[in-house]
Design a protein around this motif. Sequence first.
Motif, PDB file in Angstrom:
ATOM      1  N   ASP A 126      34.914  32.995  30.464  1.00  0.00           N
ATOM      2  CA  ASP A 126      34.557  34.412  30.389  1.00  0.00           C
ATOM      3  C   ASP A 126      34.599  34.923  28.957  1.00  0.00           C
ATOM      4  OD1 ASP A 126      34.231  34.394  33.093  1.00  0.00           O
ATOM      5  OD2 ASP A 126      36.157  35.350  33.557  1.00  0.00           O
ATOM      6  N   ASN A 127      35.551  34.392  28.181  1.00  0.00           N
ATOM      7  CA  ASN A 127      35.677  34.808  26.779  1.00  0.00           C
ATOM      8  C   ASN A 127      35.708  33.604  25.838  1.00  0.00           C
ATOM      9  OD1 ASN A 127      36.044  37.787  27.145  1.00  0.00           O
ATOM     10  ND2 ASN A 127      37.832  37.093  28.311  1.00  0.00           N
ATOM     11  N   LYS A 183      28.429  29.865  26.450  1.00  0.00           N
ATOM     12  CA  LYS A 183      29.727  30.193  27.036  1.00  0.00           C
ATOM     13  C   LYS A 183      30.263  29.039  27.876  1.00  0.00           C
ATOM     14  CE  LYS A 183      30.747  34.348  28.197  1.00  0.00           C
ATOM     15  NZ  LYS A 183      30.867  35.656  28.895  1.00  0.00           N
ATOM     16  N   GLY A 199      37.703  31.089  21.282  1.00  0.00           N
ATOM     17  CA  GLY A 199      37.788  32.329  22.049  1.00  0.00           C
ATOM     18  C   GLY A 199      39.166  32.474  22.652  1.00  0.00           C
TER      19      GLY A 199
END
Length: 450
Positions: free
Chosen positions: A106-107, A103, A121
């Motif tokens: 967060d997304n 990651k 993302g």
Amino acid sequence: CSGLTSVTIGDGVTSIGIYAFFECYRLTSIEIPGSVTSIGDYAFRYCHGLTSVTSLATTAPALGSYAFDSISSGATLYYPAGSDYSSWEQYFANTETIYVQSKCGDNLTWVFNGGVLTISGTGAMWDYSYNNSAPWSSDEITHVIIEDGVTSIGNYAFYYCDGLTSIEIPGSVTSIGDYAFEGCSGLTSIEIPGSVTSIGNYAFYDCSGLASIEIPGSVTSIGYYAFYNCSGLTSIEIPGSVTSIGNGAFRGCDGLTSIVVAEENTVYDSRNNCNAIIETATNTLIQGCQNTIIPGSVTSIGLGAFYYCSGLTSIEIPGSVTSIGYMAFNNCSGLTSVTSLATTAPALGSAAFSDISSDATLYYPAGSDYSWWAQYFANTEEITEEFPEEEEVFGDLNGDGTISVSDIQVLVNLILSDAAAEDNPAADVNSDGTVSVSDIQVVVNRILGN
């Protein structure tokens, strides 16, 4: 387990027990998930056919005694880049680092393969710092693909990725963070999409290979030192949308020969095709280049305005200038001739002309006191021509010698900031001692010829 040829260890497993795969000699490869923290004694001993072991844990799992003893003599260990697997290496003929998907927002996730970093993302990228760097290896990336859906490029995202030569930025990105591309000397060009509204502080600092940059009409702010020392840049154009340019944004860009500010810009201008950026409301020249001609309406030359402009050989400073900022002409090593037309020597900031040419000559009006300037020059000469004071044109608020619609916008800004008439005499068009809406009507009438 002599008949076992393959096995999948599920993510979530934290430990591989003692003798778990002992003498599984037909097993040729194994992937150990990142959740595993320990591997027991003799766990893979005598797995003679085991040639490939991949561990996804960024912290190497603790090994029990003889955990990989007597596996294949040509076995290869694959482990995450940047991790310490030195305690494992005794069991393997070869080791290779890998980049695993992880990651970065967060997304958002990233994956690295063959020099190409792909970020995908939705939403913002995390911000990083000097002491908490981005998770990818900066010295191995050559190309970056940011997929549509990503909305920001985080602080320090590609800090000193000096092998980076190209990047794809989608139209979903609205901001480029502080230090995002600092030190990316391999970048020669970059296309900033029309969705970006802000370019952060130091964003392209020391991108010395950057030969061209197009700032789109969506950008409203350019951070301080954003393009500092981008020595390969030869021209810049500031669009009408930009309302904030940080200190030193283009400082040290000694290759610049052309600077243009869009005519519709209400905060900055390059009046009279002067090849400079001027702060309109204050008539302060904040950035020049080797081809700058300082207009007669400029009253101040800002700090570092010509810093490291090595191609500048001569400059004429008009009589309207009353102050020259800190290090304004510092390290202009080619500057051999400076002419100041002000009968009262403009106030100098520290190191204003430090490290210019060692044989530079200062020319100034006869009878004027330029003794404070003399410390920077090998020679000084008085000039005897008469220098008539320039007549102030009431209503010409941007100093371009004409009264036009752009002056109205400057006047509106002054009114909104409660500007005083004594500090802005050209704005008090009706001479009533105030800067107000009634002055706007007078300017409109002059434009219409009434």
